[in-house]
Design a protein around this motif. Sequence first.
Motif, PDB file in Angstrom:
ATOM      1  N   TRP A 122       0.796  -1.229  -0.115  1.00  0.00           N
ATOM      2  CA  TRP A 122       0.070   0.126  -0.059  1.00  0.00           C
ATOM      3  C   TRP A 122       0.915   1.215  -0.173  1.00  0.00           C
ATOM      4  N   PHE A 123       2.042   1.268   0.695  1.00  0.00           N
ATOM      5  CA  PHE A 123       2.817   2.430   0.933  1.00  0.00           C
ATOM      6  C   PHE A 123       3.469   2.594  -0.478  1.00  0.00           C
ATOM      7  N   ILE A 124       3.955   1.539  -1.332  1.00  0.00           N
ATOM      8  CA  ILE A 124       4.597   1.610  -2.497  1.00  0.00           C
ATOM      9  C   ILE A 124       3.387   2.224  -3.465  1.00  0.00           C
ATOM     10  N   GLU A 125       2.159   1.770  -3.389  1.00  0.00           N
ATOM     11  CA  GLU A 125       1.030   2.434  -4.252  1.00  0.00           C
ATOM     12  C   GLU A 125       0.910   3.860  -4.195  1.00  0.00           C
ATOM     13  N   GLY A 126       1.082   4.310  -2.904  1.00  0.00           N
ATOM     14  CA  GLY A 126       0.956   5.877  -2.654  1.00  0.00           C
ATOM     15  C   GLY A 126       2.069   6.485  -3.290  1.00  0.00           C
ATOM     16  N   LEU A 127       3.497   5.888  -3.028  1.00  0.00           N
ATOM     17  CA  LEU A 127       4.629   6.423  -3.576  1.00  0.00           C
ATOM     18  C   LEU A 127       4.596   6.579  -4.965  1.00  0.00           C
ATOM     19  N   LEU A 128       4.270   5.409  -5.808  1.00  0.00           N
ATOM     20  CA  LEU A 128       3.943   5.470  -7.066  1.00  0.00           C
ATOM     21  C   LEU A 128       3.094   6.757  -7.732  1.00  0.00           C
TER      22      LEU A 128
END
Length: 376
Positions: free
Chosen positions: A174-180
């Motif tokens: 979920w963190f990676i989705e936000g970063l991307l």
Amino acid sequence: MKISSNFDAGSIEIVSADNYEDIQLRIRRDNAADFAQWFYFRVQGAAYQHCTFNFLNAGESAYPDGWIDYQAVASYDRINWFRVPTHYENGVMTIDHVPLSGSIYYAYFEPYSYDQHLNLIGQAQGSGLCQVSDLGFTVQQRDINLLTIGHEVESDLKIWIIARQHPGETMAEWFIEGLLNRLLDPQDPTSRALLDRATFYVVPNMNPDGSVLGNLRTNAAGANLNREWANPSAETSPEVLAVRNKMQETGVDLFLDIHGDENIPYVFLAGTEGVPSWNGRLEALADQFRHHLLLASPDYQTEHGYPRNAPGKANMTIATNWVCENFGCLAFTLEMPFKDNANLPDDDFGWSGQRSLRLGEAALSPIYAIAQNLRA
């Protein structure tokens, strides 16, 4: 009443399901290791019944203290997840809940499915700013995909971000989705400025096998990937081997490894102060990054976390320590809670996928703030 878990990341063992008020379950261990903490299952036929789910072996799990002050999550549609009353006593973790529909799902934390993972990669590629490349296969022959975002010129900073070495730590993806989402937004000035000087290498899910299998901590071969970095094996930890080889090809100027912590109800960073090559330059960079992350997100704090390693005492099989030592770069493990964030509690949702996503967005700000200092 029917309980099932034969779906992506599903995991539970049924002892007895004859009585709504005494449903007896066991948390299943990883498929090839002894770690047990992740659960994810569906209940049908219990609408408007007071259900008591007793997890009989919770006290024998990988992190029994993780059940203290913990609240499980539930969803009717697998999109909207909420916390349900949960307590832990005498080695048994119990969920007390009255489902309001005939089908409901319960999980240790908000899942991030393999379909979501593939969609995330497709959406990133569709932005026109991201290239998808294949680094190889997992133990079960799933793809190990790398997202490359930037110009890939030699002068660029090389920023590596990986997530979900431990598959049950779904908040990491979920963190990676936000970063991307933020990094690939052409209208975001921070992202535009970063991509003028840096290339990002992102692995959204280091452990797709373990994710699909419903494992907490290991891959299909039973390997804890975050203890494989000193000497990865093509047979038991090909995921680490593939990523490590690519890092050696590109170089690394900043490394973030995204995780979740079962016990500590806070967002925190774990540094690499114990590696042999730790020095004043890295210490100053680490302090700068922490300072700017504090400014970027009130969910982050510096009071609670893991104890700092003594000089020369770092575990060199851990990703951040290996990367820091081999590339002389700043490296952090970022941890998010399975419980709520005690600094900013939310009774309805606790720490969630959306809060993890927002933290991923915020993480670009400290990266931008220290970018000009990352190289000696």
